[in-house]
Scaffold this motif. Sequence first.
Motif, PDB file in Angstrom:
ATOM      1  N   PRO A 104       1.229  -1.416  -0.063  1.00  0.00           N
ATOM      2  CA  PRO A 104       0.464  -0.007   0.139  1.00  0.00           C
ATOM      3  C   PRO A 104       0.760   1.508  -0.101  1.00  0.00           C
ATOM      4  CG  PRO A 104      -0.389  -1.651   1.378  1.00  0.00           C
ATOM      5  CD  PRO A 104       0.591  -1.674   1.030  1.00  0.00           C
ATOM      6  N   TYR A 105       0.930   2.180  -1.142  1.00  0.00           N
ATOM      7  CA  TYR A 105       1.429   3.311  -1.069  1.00  0.00           C
ATOM      8  C   TYR A 105       0.542   4.168  -1.650  1.00  0.00           C
ATOM      9  CZ  TYR A 105       5.040   7.189  -1.420  1.00  0.00           C
ATOM     10  OH  TYR A 105       5.264   8.262  -1.571  1.00  0.00           O
ATOM     11  N   THR A 106       0.054   5.772  -0.877  1.00  0.00           N
ATOM     12  CA  THR A 106      -0.219   6.287  -2.080  1.00  0.00           C
ATOM     13  C   THR A 106       0.989   7.505  -2.500  1.00  0.00           C
ATOM     14  OG1 THR A 106      -2.673   6.386  -0.755  1.00  0.00           O
ATOM     15  CG2 THR A 106      -2.362   7.878  -1.188  1.00  0.00           C
ATOM     16  N   SER A 107       0.680   7.989  -3.580  1.00  0.00           N
ATOM     17  CA  SER A 107       2.157   9.064  -4.124  1.00  0.00           C
ATOM     18  C   SER A 107       1.818  10.408  -3.694  1.00  0.00           C
ATOM     19  CB  SER A 107       1.414   9.092  -5.915  1.00  0.00           C
ATOM     20  OG  SER A 107       2.216  10.102  -6.320  1.00  0.00           O
ATOM     21  N   LYS A 118      -8.133   7.889  -9.735  1.00  0.00           N
ATOM     22  CA  LYS A 118      -7.090   7.981  -8.474  1.00  0.00           C
ATOM     23  C   LYS A 118      -6.635   6.366  -8.188  1.00  0.00           C
ATOM     24  CE  LYS A 118      -7.120  12.319  -7.426  1.00  0.00           C
ATOM     25  NZ  LYS A 118      -8.378  13.013  -6.430  1.00  0.00           N
ATOM     26  N   ASN A 119      -5.989   6.301  -6.552  1.00  0.00           N
ATOM     27  CA  ASN A 119      -5.307   4.729  -6.249  1.00  0.00           C
ATOM     28  C   ASN A 119      -6.727   4.330  -5.126  1.00  0.00           C
ATOM     29  OD1 ASN A 119      -4.159   2.829  -5.345  1.00  0.00           O
ATOM     30  ND2 ASN A 119      -2.959   4.132  -4.516  1.00  0.00           N
ATOM     31  N   VAL A 120      -7.714   3.800  -5.971  1.00  0.00           N
ATOM     32  CA  VAL A 120      -9.034   3.426  -5.208  1.00  0.00           C
ATOM     33  C   VAL A 120      -8.423   2.115  -4.507  1.00  0.00           C
ATOM     34  CG1 VAL A 120     -11.148   4.711  -6.219  1.00  0.00           C
ATOM     35  CG2 VAL A 120      -9.994   2.143  -6.917  1.00  0.00           C
ATOM     36  N   MET A 124      -2.244   0.942  -6.227  1.00  0.00           N
ATOM     37  CA  MET A 124      -2.074   0.195  -7.201  1.00  0.00           C
ATOM     38  C   MET A 124      -1.957   1.770  -8.317  1.00  0.00           C
ATOM     39  SD  MET A 124      -4.624  -2.754  -8.264  1.00  0.00           S
ATOM     40  CE  MET A 124      -3.914  -3.372  -9.741  1.00  0.00           C
ATOM     41  N   THR A 125      -1.358   2.396  -7.830  1.00  0.00           N
ATOM     42  CA  THR A 125      -1.351   4.225  -8.661  1.00  0.00           C
ATOM     43  C   THR A 125      -1.129   3.980 -10.004  1.00  0.00           C
ATOM     44  OG1 THR A 125       0.344   4.028  -6.384  1.00  0.00           O
ATOM     45  CG2 THR A 125       0.724   5.473  -8.873  1.00  0.00           C
ATOM     46  N   ARG A 126      -1.988   4.840 -10.596  1.00  0.00           N
ATOM     47  CA  ARG A 126      -2.056   4.874 -12.028  1.00  0.00           C
ATOM     48  C   ARG A 126      -0.359   6.109 -12.642  1.00  0.00           C
ATOM     49  NH1 ARG A 126      -6.109   2.220  -9.170  1.00  0.00           N
ATOM     50  NH2 ARG A 126      -8.109   2.080 -10.709  1.00  0.00           N
ATOM     51  N   PHE A 127      -0.228   5.764 -14.075  1.00  0.00           N
ATOM     52  CA  PHE A 127       0.896   6.312 -14.174  1.00  0.00           C
ATOM     53  C   PHE A 127       0.484   6.916 -15.781  1.00  0.00           C
ATOM     54  CE2 PHE A 127       4.232   5.225 -17.718  1.00  0.00           C
ATOM     55  CZ  PHE A 127       5.157   6.173 -17.086  1.00  0.00           C
ATOM     56  N   PRO A 255      -6.005   2.825 -17.821  1.00  0.00           N
ATOM     57  CA  PRO A 255      -4.663   2.751 -16.848  1.00  0.00           C
ATOM     58  C   PRO A 255      -3.776   1.849 -16.769  1.00  0.00           C
ATOM     59  CG  PRO A 255      -6.862   3.354 -14.962  1.00  0.00           C
ATOM     60  CD  PRO A 255      -7.384   2.886 -16.929  1.00  0.00           C
ATOM     61  N   ASP A 256      -2.379   2.426 -17.183  1.00  0.00           N
ATOM     62  CA  ASP A 256      -1.674   1.257 -16.739  1.00  0.00           C
ATOM     63  C   ASP A 256      -0.682   1.813 -15.458  1.00  0.00           C
ATOM     64  OD1 ASP A 256       0.200   3.308 -17.621  1.00  0.00           O
ATOM     65  OD2 ASP A 256       1.392   2.331 -18.832  1.00  0.00           O
ATOM     66  N   GLY A 257      -0.071   0.700 -14.574  1.00  0.00           N
ATOM     67  CA  GLY A 257      -0.086   1.374 -12.865  1.00  0.00           C
ATOM     68  C   GLY A 257       1.484   1.441 -12.806  1.00  0.00           C
ATOM     69  N   VAL A 258       1.952   1.977 -11.524  1.00  0.00           N
ATOM     70  CA  VAL A 258       3.269   1.740 -11.189  1.00  0.00           C
ATOM     71  C   VAL A 258       3.206   0.361  -9.431  1.00  0.00           C
ATOM     72  CG1 VAL A 258       3.110   3.370 -10.985  1.00  0.00           C
ATOM     73  CG2 VAL A 258       5.781   2.339 -10.780  1.00  0.00           C
TER      74      VAL A 258
END
Length: 338
Positions: A104-107, A118-120, A124-127, A255-258
């Motif tokens: 879990p991590y929120t940019s 948004k990372n709901v 899973m942060t969107r890139f 969206p893809d993610g990082v």
Amino acid sequence: MKKLFLGLIGIMMSIFLIGCGGEKEVETTENTKKLTVYCPHPLEFIDPLVKEFEVKYGVSVEVIAAGTGELMKRIESEKDNPLADVLWGGTITTVEPIKDYFLPYTSKNEEAFYDSYKNVEGNMTRFTAVPSVIMVNKNLIGDIKIEGYQDLLNPALKGKIAFSDPAKSSSSFEHLVNMLYAMGNGNPDNGWSYVEKLMDNLNYTLLSGSSAVYKGVADGEYTVGLTFEEGAVKYVNSDAPVEVVYMEEGVIVKPDGVYIVKNCKNLENAKLFVDFLTGKEAQSMITAQLNRRSIRKDVEPGKGLKKLEDINVIEDDLEVVKSQKAVWLDKFKDIYTK
């Protein structure tokens, strides 16, 4: 004397322990200068961003480049001793089955994102935003009309269409989802008859990965290809004889993610990398130089990218896609191998 002797020993031991502690601190500092990234993006997309990150933060980045499916399997097999710190790439839908391996991590940049990106999930942060598209070689297409999926069933294109295995390529899986919904008029169960016809026009031949599709079309090995926007637009912007078609039946924009890998060895640098990639500087570079769509509200679309309001954007049902992914891949395999 005995007390003095013991005192001297105590002092010497303290100095020794401090020295050892100092060595350990140096080792930790050295480790924090490293980052290992698993990434399915093309190297020409990866390199400029990684170099910018290395220069800005003094971190040495090792990139392991491979297909999304292969990298996902590596992360699963390495779960007890992760070798990667970050998975950079793969659409949210594709990567979701292994989300339990992400931390879990929120940019810190989340507030600048469009609400839909948004990372709901929390990890899973969107890139970037990635539409599925058709890429056409203008030197080879002749008088054949290409406006959408239906046009790919033209017998004149038999054996001339590039597509990779959806089980190995996230962009190809997104195309499979897109065609099921678009050709099924919103009901993916009704789209399989189209998939069967398309595979017949492909001569039941699939390419090894995403890059083989857009490179194959650009190099004239194939007349058309099913790919993702950035893979095709970079050739348009370099004046290659290709064009991008947004399917008239409907385009899904995913969206893809990082993603930070749980129990990774370089956590702080992993967080730094996520924040860097989602920051305005990197996102502006992505749109201005690297032919991608930003997920930030304060970054304009780049050259060659059609405005979303001019595209027939359709939606899939994420929960349905998640629950049916394995079933759909098996069904596609049955069609492909029959």
